[in-house]
Write a protein that holds these residues in place. Sequence first.
Motif, PDB file in Angstrom:
ATOM      1  N   GLY A  94     140.575   0.059  50.463  1.00  0.00           N
ATOM      2  CA  GLY A  94     139.561  -0.964  50.260  1.00  0.00           C
ATOM      3  C   GLY A  94     138.138  -0.496  50.443  1.00  0.00           C
ATOM      4  N   PHE A  95     137.915   0.819  50.490  1.00  0.00           N
ATOM      5  CA  PHE A  95     136.570   1.362  50.665  1.00  0.00           C
ATOM      6  C   PHE A  95     136.085   1.971  49.355  1.00  0.00           C
ATOM      7  N   GLU A  96     134.790   2.086  49.220  1.00  0.00           N
ATOM      8  CA  GLU A  96     134.217   2.764  48.053  1.00  0.00           C
ATOM      9  C   GLU A  96     134.412   4.272  48.192  1.00  0.00           C
ATOM     10  N   ALA A  97     134.529   4.940  47.058  1.00  0.00           N
ATOM     11  CA  ALA A  97     134.676   6.395  47.058  1.00  0.00           C
ATOM     12  C   ALA A  97     133.497   7.038  47.781  1.00  0.00           C
ATOM     13  N   LEU A  98     133.786   8.133  48.489  1.00  0.00           N
ATOM     14  CA  LEU A  98     132.761   8.821  49.270  1.00  0.00           C
ATOM     15  C   LEU A  98     132.107   9.931  48.463  1.00  0.00           C
ATOM     16  N   PRO A  99     130.879  10.277  48.810  1.00  0.00           N
ATOM     17  CA  PRO A  99     130.249  11.442  48.184  1.00  0.00           C
ATOM     18  C   PRO A  99     130.993  12.711  48.558  1.00  0.00           C
ATOM     19  N   THR A 100     131.073  13.645  47.626  1.00  0.00           N
ATOM     20  CA  THR A 100     131.779  14.901  47.846  1.00  0.00           C
ATOM     21  C   THR A 100     130.809  16.068  47.728  1.00  0.00           C
ATOM     22  N   TYR A 101     131.070  17.101  48.527  1.00  0.00           N
ATOM     23  CA  TYR A 101     130.186  18.260  48.599  1.00  0.00           C
ATOM     24  C   TYR A 101     131.011  19.542  48.582  1.00  0.00           C
ATOM     25  N   VAL A 145     132.175   9.145  56.064  1.00  0.00           N
ATOM     26  CA  VAL A 145     131.040   9.007  55.148  1.00  0.00           C
ATOM     27  C   VAL A 145     130.958  10.103  54.092  1.00  0.00           C
ATOM     28  N   ALA A 146     131.743  11.197  54.221  1.00  0.00           N
ATOM     29  CA  ALA A 146     131.619  12.276  53.238  1.00  0.00           C
ATOM     30  C   ALA A 146     132.819  13.197  53.316  1.00  0.00           C
ATOM     31  N   LEU A 147     133.069  13.904  52.206  1.00  0.00           N
ATOM     32  CA  LEU A 147     134.131  14.897  52.101  1.00  0.00           C
ATOM     33  C   LEU A 147     133.536  16.198  51.601  1.00  0.00           C
TER      34      LEU A 147
END
Length: 436
Positions: A57-64, A36-38
Amino acid sequence: MNDTTPRRYAIVGTGARARMYTRALTGSHRDQGRLVALCDTNRTRMAVHNRIIADAGFEALPTYTPDDFTRMLAQERVDEVIVCTVDRTHADYVVAALEAGVDAITEKPLTADLDGLHRINEAQTRTGGRVTVGFNYRYNPVHRQLRELIASGAIGEVGSVHFEWLLDLRHGADYFRRWHRDKSQSGGLLVHKASHHFDLVNWWIGARPAEVFASGDLFFYGDANGRRHGLAADYDRTHGASSAEADPFALHMSDSPDLSALYLDAEHEDGYHRDQNVFGPGITIEDDMSVLVTYDTGARLSYHLVAYAPWEGYRISLTGSRGRLELDMTEFEYTSPHQDEATPVRGMPAPKENTTARLRLRRHWQPPEEIPIAVGEGPHGGGDQVMLSSLFGDADDGIRPDHTDGGNALLTGLAANASIASGAPVRVDDLLKAQR
């Protein structure tokens, strides 16, 4: 959260090793967990992982960024964080996760120093959270078979272990061209690399280290040794250096789109060079180490790690009250200096696809017995894939290493480093007390 809801994972540290987890959670294990996140200091590397995720095939994840690590855990409702950062920072993220009520999986070693070990232990005791260390060698089928033989009493009570590990000229060199070459970042090879091996011994014989005596030196790599052995090359890093073209120790990241994307294209953010000269200055770790360990059971280990061998593999012998087990693993018969199909990236270690193994049982008063063994396929003798199934699966396989296992392996390496520095044996309990 009910039993059918996949656990939510975040990855902190998005270098090359982290790709295994990204690909697993968007591919082979996509039904067992959700990434779910990077989080990373370097946005370019996170973008590389997001491309892997998009290709699956997944949507890009939020990055922090690391400053927002705790906010990420809460905002993305993370159940478990996977720590793939530089070794010295493992404790920072494991502790922050535990304090936020989040479990942690960390790449080995557990951390790189005693302070980090104490902080992890205190946080785990206070929170009751789960910490797992990625000791993939436990999951290698050959190593599991060896443990089963020992547990069955095939050689009786183990009194002596001999363990020799050889890193070849490609694999060994790779630790001396990147951040691992700085002991303050990695703890040296006795922490970063040998924690695998020390954990295996602890696991096989059911013991923890009591006293350690070690010696070690930088014999082969480094500027002075390069000049002494006639191997020195006049460049700081490979990329852009014509003098590196003929050096078989040089890593050519431009040969690899993956390495270029993760490192060359990311240098503008943090200045990290993945391709430093292994015969250059600034190396503070050893490349040849010998360790003697006495365990709380009375068993003894003689261990040797060398990082400049002409072939790669290891030899393990365990002698007990009823006999002896001898394991010989050959991963590469010899190391070629030339680029070939097995190593399309000049300077990178080749995949270990032709490993051969031999296991012998020598019981007292009986002729030796050849034990049939099956070498696993894939990285680390098949250990990576089996480990991923364990980490993301529901079953308790009895193998999953926790913070105590990680701590005992780490303590062997830290005590060995302290012994090298002092020239004297180091009792593990004294080392722990001295740091408090």
